[in-house]
Scaffold this motif. Sequence first.
Motif, PDB file in Angstrom:
ATOM      1  N   THR A 170       0.843  -1.199   0.000  1.00  0.00           N
ATOM      2  CA  THR A 170       0.000   0.000   0.000  1.00  0.00           C
ATOM      3  C   THR A 170       0.873   1.242   0.000  1.00  0.00           C
ATOM      4  OG1 THR A 170      -1.761  -1.121   1.233  1.00  0.00           O
ATOM      5  CG2 THR A 170      -1.749   1.290   1.327  1.00  0.00           C
ATOM      6  N   ARG A 171       0.426   2.270  -0.750  1.00  0.00           N
ATOM      7  CA  ARG A 171       1.087   3.571  -0.696  1.00  0.00           C
ATOM      8  C   ARG A 171       0.032   4.667  -0.654  1.00  0.00           C
ATOM      9  NH1 ARG A 171       5.526   6.651   0.794  1.00  0.00           N
ATOM     10  NH2 ARG A 171       4.958   8.747   0.093  1.00  0.00           N
ATOM     11  N   ARG A 172       0.142   5.501   0.384  1.00  0.00           N
ATOM     12  CA  ARG A 172      -0.749   6.648   0.536  1.00  0.00           C
ATOM     13  C   ARG A 172       0.062   7.932   0.399  1.00  0.00           C
ATOM     14  NH1 ARG A 172      -1.719   3.437   5.032  1.00  0.00           N
ATOM     15  NH2 ARG A 172      -3.525   2.034   4.812  1.00  0.00           N
ATOM     16  N   PHE A 173      -0.543   8.918  -0.232  1.00  0.00           N
ATOM     17  CA  PHE A 173       0.010  10.262  -0.307  1.00  0.00           C
ATOM     18  C   PHE A 173      -0.999  11.185   0.362  1.00  0.00           C
ATOM     19  CE2 PHE A 173       1.913   8.032  -3.922  1.00  0.00           C
ATOM     20  CZ  PHE A 173       3.254   8.339  -3.763  1.00  0.00           C
ATOM     21  N   GLY A 174      -0.776  11.446   1.641  1.00  0.00           N
ATOM     22  CA  GLY A 174      -1.758  12.208   2.396  1.00  0.00           C
ATOM     23  C   GLY A 174      -3.058  11.437   2.482  1.00  0.00           C
ATOM     24  N   ALA A 175      -4.165  12.065   2.073  1.00  0.00           N
ATOM     25  CA  ALA A 175      -5.467  11.408   2.128  1.00  0.00           C
ATOM     26  C   ALA A 175      -5.711  10.505   0.921  1.00  0.00           C
ATOM     27  CB  ALA A 175      -6.569  12.456   2.225  1.00  0.00           C
ATOM     28  N   ALA A 176      -4.862  10.606  -0.103  1.00  0.00           N
ATOM     29  CA  ALA A 176      -5.059   9.827  -1.330  1.00  0.00           C
ATOM     30  C   ALA A 176      -4.288   8.508  -1.252  1.00  0.00           C
ATOM     31  CB  ALA A 176      -4.594  10.626  -2.539  1.00  0.00           C
ATOM     32  N   THR A 177      -4.911   7.451  -1.729  1.00  0.00           N
ATOM     33  CA  THR A 177      -4.272   6.138  -1.776  1.00  0.00           C
ATOM     34  C   THR A 177      -3.942   5.804  -3.219  1.00  0.00           C
ATOM     35  OG1 THR A 177      -5.480   5.382   0.178  1.00  0.00           O
ATOM     36  CG2 THR A 177      -4.528   3.684  -1.234  1.00  0.00           C
ATOM     37  N   ALA A 178      -2.643   5.686  -3.532  1.00  0.00           N
ATOM     38  CA  ALA A 178      -2.204   5.392  -4.905  1.00  0.00           C
ATOM     39  C   ALA A 178      -2.232   3.899  -5.203  1.00  0.00           C
ATOM     40  CB  ALA A 178      -0.802   5.946  -5.130  1.00  0.00           C
ATOM     41  N   VAL A 179      -1.836   3.091  -4.219  1.00  0.00           N
ATOM     42  CA  VAL A 179      -1.850   1.634  -4.344  1.00  0.00           C
ATOM     43  C   VAL A 179      -2.426   1.088  -3.048  1.00  0.00           C
ATOM     44  CG1 VAL A 179      -0.453  -0.453  -4.579  1.00  0.00           C
ATOM     45  CG2 VAL A 179       0.143   1.589  -5.902  1.00  0.00           C
ATOM     46  N   GLU A 180      -3.378   0.160  -3.171  1.00  0.00           N
ATOM     47  CA  GLU A 180      -4.082  -0.304  -1.977  1.00  0.00           C
ATOM     48  C   GLU A 180      -4.058  -1.824  -1.866  1.00  0.00           C
ATOM     49  OE1 GLU A 180      -8.307   0.345   0.425  1.00  0.00           O
ATOM     50  OE2 GLU A 180      -7.968   1.304  -1.514  1.00  0.00           O
ATOM     51  N   ALA A 181      -3.344  -2.314  -0.869  1.00  0.00           N
ATOM     52  CA  ALA A 181      -3.370  -3.715  -0.437  1.00  0.00           C
ATOM     53  C   ALA A 181      -3.191  -4.699  -1.598  1.00  0.00           C
ATOM     54  CB  ALA A 181      -4.674  -4.002   0.310  1.00  0.00           C
ATOM     55  N   VAL A 182      -2.129  -4.513  -2.371  1.00  0.00           N
ATOM     56  CA  VAL A 182      -1.871  -5.398  -3.511  1.00  0.00           C
ATOM     57  C   VAL A 182      -1.141  -6.650  -3.044  1.00  0.00           C
ATOM     58  CG1 VAL A 182      -0.532  -5.669  -5.637  1.00  0.00           C
ATOM     59  CG2 VAL A 182      -1.896  -3.604  -5.265  1.00  0.00           C
ATOM     60  N   ASP A 183      -1.719  -7.801  -3.353  1.00  0.00           N
ATOM     61  CA  ASP A 183      -1.089  -9.101  -3.121  1.00  0.00           C
ATOM     62  C   ASP A 183      -0.726  -9.682  -4.484  1.00  0.00           C
ATOM     63  OD1 ASP A 183      -1.409  -9.208  -0.273  1.00  0.00           O
ATOM     64  OD2 ASP A 183      -3.525  -9.686  -0.592  1.00  0.00           O
ATOM     65  N   LEU A 184       0.535 -10.089  -4.654  1.00  0.00           N
ATOM     66  CA  LEU A 184       0.990 -10.556  -5.965  1.00  0.00           C
ATOM     67  C   LEU A 184       2.200 -11.456  -5.782  1.00  0.00           C
ATOM     68  CD1 LEU A 184       0.539 -10.148  -9.074  1.00  0.00           C
ATOM     69  CD2 LEU A 184       2.247  -8.321  -8.951  1.00  0.00           C
ATOM     70  N   ARG A 185       2.228 -12.547  -6.531  1.00  0.00           N
ATOM     71  CA  ARG A 185       3.380 -13.451  -6.550  1.00  0.00           C
ATOM     72  C   ARG A 185       3.875 -13.574  -7.987  1.00  0.00           C
ATOM     73  NH1 ARG A 185       3.663 -17.214  -2.154  1.00  0.00           N
ATOM     74  NH2 ARG A 185       4.299 -18.872  -3.571  1.00  0.00           N
ATOM     75  N   VAL A 186       5.154 -13.299  -8.192  1.00  0.00           N
ATOM     76  CA  VAL A 186       5.755 -13.350  -9.531  1.00  0.00           C
ATOM     77  C   VAL A 186       6.851 -14.407  -9.512  1.00  0.00           C
ATOM     78  CG1 VAL A 186       6.882 -12.064 -11.370  1.00  0.00           C
ATOM     79  CG2 VAL A 186       5.289 -10.883  -9.828  1.00  0.00           C
ATOM     80  N   PRO A 187       6.654 -15.526 -10.201  1.00  0.00           N
ATOM     81  CA  PRO A 187       7.688 -16.574 -10.197  1.00  0.00           C
ATOM     82  C   PRO A 187       8.898 -16.198 -11.029  1.00  0.00           C
ATOM     83  CG  PRO A 187       5.855 -17.205 -11.613  1.00  0.00           C
ATOM     84  CD  PRO A 187       5.446 -15.919 -10.946  1.00  0.00           C
ATOM     85  N   GLU A 188       9.980 -16.935 -10.833  1.00  0.00           N
ATOM     86  CA  GLU A 188      11.197 -16.720 -11.605  1.00  0.00           C
ATOM     87  C   GLU A 188      10.902 -16.897 -13.098  1.00  0.00           C
ATOM     88  OE1 GLU A 188      14.065 -15.764 -10.295  1.00  0.00           O
ATOM     89  OE2 GLU A 188      13.357 -15.891  -8.229  1.00  0.00           O
ATOM     90  N   GLY A 189      11.498 -16.035 -13.909  1.00  0.00           N
ATOM     91  CA  GLY A 189      11.434 -16.203 -15.350  1.00  0.00           C
ATOM     92  C   GLY A 189      10.171 -15.704 -16.021  1.00  0.00           C
ATOM     93  N   GLN A 190       9.271 -15.071 -15.294  1.00  0.00           N
ATOM     94  CA  GLN A 190       8.009 -14.626 -15.894  1.00  0.00           C
ATOM     95  C   GLN A 190       8.121 -13.232 -16.492  1.00  0.00           C
ATOM     96  OE1 GLN A 190       4.102 -13.994 -13.563  1.00  0.00           O
ATOM     97  NE2 GLN A 190       3.826 -15.938 -14.651  1.00  0.00           N
ATOM     98  N   MET A 191       7.434 -13.029 -17.640  1.00  0.00           N
ATOM     99  CA  MET A 191       7.296 -11.703 -18.240  1.00  0.00           C
ATOM    100  C   MET A 191       5.877 -11.243 -17.925  1.00  0.00           C
ATOM    101  SD  MET A 191       8.994  -9.923 -21.202  1.00  0.00           S
ATOM    102  CE  MET A 191       8.504  -8.403 -22.029  1.00  0.00           C
ATOM    103  N   LEU A 192       5.783 -10.248 -17.040  1.00  0.00           N
ATOM    104  CA  LEU A 192       4.506  -9.810 -16.485  1.00  0.00           C
ATOM    105  C   LEU A 192       4.192  -8.405 -16.960  1.00  0.00           C
ATOM    106  CD1 LEU A 192       2.223 -10.297 -14.267  1.00  0.00           C
ATOM    107  CD2 LEU A 192       3.727  -9.021 -12.737  1.00  0.00           C
TER     108      LEU A 192
END
Length: 260
Positions: free
Chosen positions: A8-30
């Motif tokens: 999560t990233r907040r800038f004051g009252a604004a939330t730019a990214v919220e509670a992101v869950d992500l798994r990226v395996p080795e060798g993947q182009m995402l």
Amino acid sequence: MLELQGLTRRFGAATAVEAVDLRVPEGQMLGIIGRSGAGKSTLLRMINRLTEPSAGRILHRGRDVTALRGAPLRRWRTDCAMIFQQFNLVPRLDVLTNVLVGRLNHLPAWRSLSGAWPEADRAIALAALEQLDIGNLAGQRAGSLSGGQQQRVAIARALVQEPSIILADEPVASLDPRNAKLVMDALAEINRRYGIPVLVNIHSLDLARTYCERLVGLAAGRLVFDGPPEALTEEAARRLYGLEAAEAVGAEPPRIPVAA
């Protein structure tokens, strides 16, 4: 394996990214897709720790990246190479020197301050330029090159860092279609040849579906899509692009052959 847990990233009252869950395996182009302002760039900058998360954790091969400080953090930024939309080259320096900047964290401090580049590092830099078909430009000033050539220099600089991950933030946004293809070809070739995971923010859905084996989509900072390109239906795109969904998805593009 790269893993984001509730990032999560907040800038004051604004939330730019919220509670992101992500798994990226080795060798993947995402491919990371979504409208401007959806949080794509902020997400990549948090992974590299150029932007500090407000909450959540980043794990790489089991190590807590969010806990790194000082020298370990500097090593992580070398290990997690960034490629930017605006290239971030030094225009007055020649191409080879711009690429060698990627070797700074592999040198003793006295060498990095003196600019005394070992022959081995010069050879590594030249090999990276040759791999990207721009070895003949090594002696030219970076500022004299076209946008597509400058972006390939930036990719060479990232490659000589010997990274475990490459993060590309809108690397083709300012390029014409021919140069965009050359840059995406280069990223895809690095991904295949070295097995380095590549996470690329990309505005063009045609390019994203052509080059990326997996797409994740952000809308208002939330992860709302995660799947293979063929699963990006108009309904899924509507959650990402709203009324622009039909135009954004369009017809299935032909796959562009990438040099082996």
